[in-house]
Design a protein around this motif. Sequence first.
Motif, short mmCIF file in Angstrom:
data_model
loop_
_atom_site.label_atom_id
_atom_site.label_comp_id
_atom_site.label_asym_id
_atom_site.label_seq_id
_atom_site.Cartn_x
_atom_site.Cartn_y
_atom_site.Cartn_z
N ARG A 57 -0.36 12.99 5.60
CA ARG A 57 -1.59 12.02 6.41
C ARG A 57 -2.91 12.52 6.67
NH1 ARG A 57 0.67 9.41 2.54
NH2 ARG A 57 1.96 7.66 2.96
N THR A 58 -3.81 12.37 6.36
CA THR A 58 -5.04 12.60 6.77
C THR A 58 -6.26 12.25 7.57
OG1 THR A 58 -6.27 12.75 4.71
CG2 THR A 58 -5.12 14.65 4.46
N SER A 59 -6.77 12.82 8.39
CA SER A 59 -7.88 11.97 8.42
C SER A 59 -8.46 10.37 7.81
CB SER A 59 -8.93 12.81 9.16
OG SER A 59 -9.85 13.64 8.42
N ALA A 60 -8.65 10.69 6.68
CA ALA A 60 -9.58 10.63 5.55
C ALA A 60 -8.66 9.03 5.29
CB ALA A 60 -9.38 10.83 4.39
N ASN A 76 0.72 -0.94 0.13
CA ASN A 76 -0.35 0.25 -0.20
C ASN A 76 0.79 1.10 0.25
OD1 ASN A 76 -1.45 1.70 0.56
ND2 ASN A 76 -2.70 1.33 2.41
N PRO A 77 0.93 2.15 -1.09
CA PRO A 77 1.25 3.33 -1.05
C PRO A 77 1.32 4.39 -0.91
CG PRO A 77 0.73 2.75 -2.80
CD PRO A 77 0.43 1.17 -2.65
N ARG A 78 -0.19 4.20 0.17
CA ARG A 78 -0.40 5.32 0.92
C ARG A 78 -0.48 4.81 2.64
NH1 ARG A 78 -3.84 9.44 -0.61
NH2 ARG A 78 -4.79 9.47 1.01
N SER A 79 0.26 3.12 2.54
CA SER A 79 0.88 3.89 4.43
C SER A 79 1.88 3.94 5.04
CB SER A 79 0.89 1.72 4.58
OG SER A 79 2.16 1.31 3.65
#
Length: 183
Positions: free
Chosen positions: A176-179, A138-141
């Motif tokens: 990183r955002t809350s989403a 997961n590149p957003r991790s």
Amino acid sequence: MNVVARICLAFLGLVLALSFPCAQEAGESAIGSNARPRIRFEHLTPDDGLSQGTVEAFLHDRQGFIRVGTWDGLNRYDGYSFKVFKPNTRDPHRLSGNLVHALYEDSQGILWVCTHNGLKRFDRKTERFERYQHDPENPRSLSHNDVPAVARRSQRPGAPLAWPIRTSGHGTPQWRTSADAGQ
């Protein structure tokens, strides 16, 4: 005890002393008197219930607790005793790393715990942790699991909660955002 731990414990003593009414000189009234209140410091150690003597982080939360991050878990102090949160590899809702680098309480009252093994979101009602860790798929991790700090990105009313995730090891700092955290 190292110098950083002594400074942190002295700071904890100051916070505790200022959280409770100051002692008065015997027989003096605080009203109309020029007497200065005495401030009493207490040094809290593992003998008092603190999980470990090396302190990395402090937070006085909006519920009035003092949260203390040590090299051996997260501690909650209510002015009388400690409750200790330690890792348990068999329980995914427990703290996953014992070294707590930093603590942050966001505008919604959510407690975030930065550890050497990822970022944790603490649910005060259930006293359980939600883990955010590096996932190579997961590149957003997180770019790495060692998370030494978080901070609020924007003070604008209505802005989404966001924090910079600065990780040790590989990768660059990331927002990183809350989403992203599933809020």
